[in-house]
Write an enzyme that holds these catalytic residues in place. Sequence first.
Site, PDB file in Angstrom:
ATOM      1  N   ASP A  94       0.839  -1.199   0.000  1.00 42.85           N
ATOM      2  CA  ASP A  94       0.000   0.000   0.000  1.00 42.85           C
ATOM      3  C   ASP A  94       0.878   1.255   0.000  1.00 42.85           C
ATOM      4  O   ASP A  94       2.042   1.209   0.412  1.00 42.85           O
ATOM      5  CB  ASP A  94      -0.898   0.019   1.229  1.00 42.85           C
ATOM      6  CG  ASP A  94      -1.934  -1.096   1.222  1.00 42.85           C
ATOM      7  OD1 ASP A  94      -2.326  -1.522   0.120  1.00 42.85           O
ATOM      8  OD2 ASP A  94      -2.344  -1.525   2.321  1.00 42.85           O
ATOM      9  N   ASP A 119      -6.415   1.807   7.782  1.00 43.72           N
ATOM     10  CA  ASP A 119      -5.109   2.411   8.057  1.00 43.72           C
ATOM     11  C   ASP A 119      -5.275   3.914   8.262  1.00 43.72           C
ATOM     12  O   ASP A 119      -6.396   4.447   8.223  1.00 43.72           O
ATOM     13  CB  ASP A 119      -4.099   2.098   6.954  1.00 43.72           C
ATOM     14  CG  ASP A 119      -4.491   2.644   5.580  1.00 43.72           C
ATOM     15  OD1 ASP A 119      -5.319   3.580   5.509  1.00 43.72           O
ATOM     16  OD2 ASP A 119      -3.970   2.138   4.569  1.00 43.72           O
TER      17      ASP A 119
END
Length: 305
Positions: A48, A90
């Site tokens: 990511d 996140d």
Amino acid sequence: MSEESLCGIVVLDKPAGLSSNRVLERLKRLLGVPGRHGPKLGYLGTLDPLATGVLPVFVGKATRLIAAFEGLEKTYRATLRLGQRTDTLDAEGAVIAEAAPGALEALDAAALREALGAFRGGYAQRVPAYSAVKVGGVPAYRLARTGQAVPARVRPVQIPLLELEQVHLPLATLRVTCSAGTYVRSLVDDIGQRLGVGAHVTALRRLACGSLFTAGNSITLERIEAALALGDRGFVQNPTAFLTDHLPLQVQDDSERQLRDGRTIPLPGETARLHPAAKAMALRPCGTLVAIGEVVQVRPDAWGF
């Protein structure tokens, strides 16, 4: 080494703030391969944008080897923020739930370690809505970003190692070794749910892919740029350095032509008897890779590759 002949593996230390694809584009530019020209590039295991660390990049014909490494376990260091859930799981997402005031005061290292124990071994993990998994041919994150419902998906994962490294509430740091395809974001969210306070990832660093792609032999984009300025492409490593579980078989020109034609080449009986059904790699006398495969029995008394 020309762009066309460039072939090997770069163990990249991915920076934060860039997607894996964007990092690949930057590496292409550094190698002087704009657009569709020059060697093809591909990587092993998406990271990511928030994540940093080991991203093996395969260059030129070495991209054909990616499938041979796709099953490797990954090791990460993850920092999580307890007390908040986010929509992306996140720190890049919006907070969607917060723990009640004082909820974190009841947590300590012992409670965290007990929660971690529930996830060691195998468990069924939910795939995040914000992921690259395709839904009807469209990446799930595109649907999520436009507010569309993303069908829930669950996949089996293995977590052979899950350790608490440090706690400074509301933050905690974990070390995780997991099977390919595991989402550390989902793991952290599940841990937060089990603790009853929620959690999300604030930092994630991949330390290794398997035992050979490691932070110790990785290189940053800045160091690559400096090396190229000196005409040094030594950071593009020979793929054989990462095929240590493959039996090396040296082949001459005629055998290489047979392999390229899709034919099996015979092996000496002693080699086959010592290494039946072994994974193997065919090498030119100069040490460059021709092909990977297995030792196979072609007749009761004959073996080949």
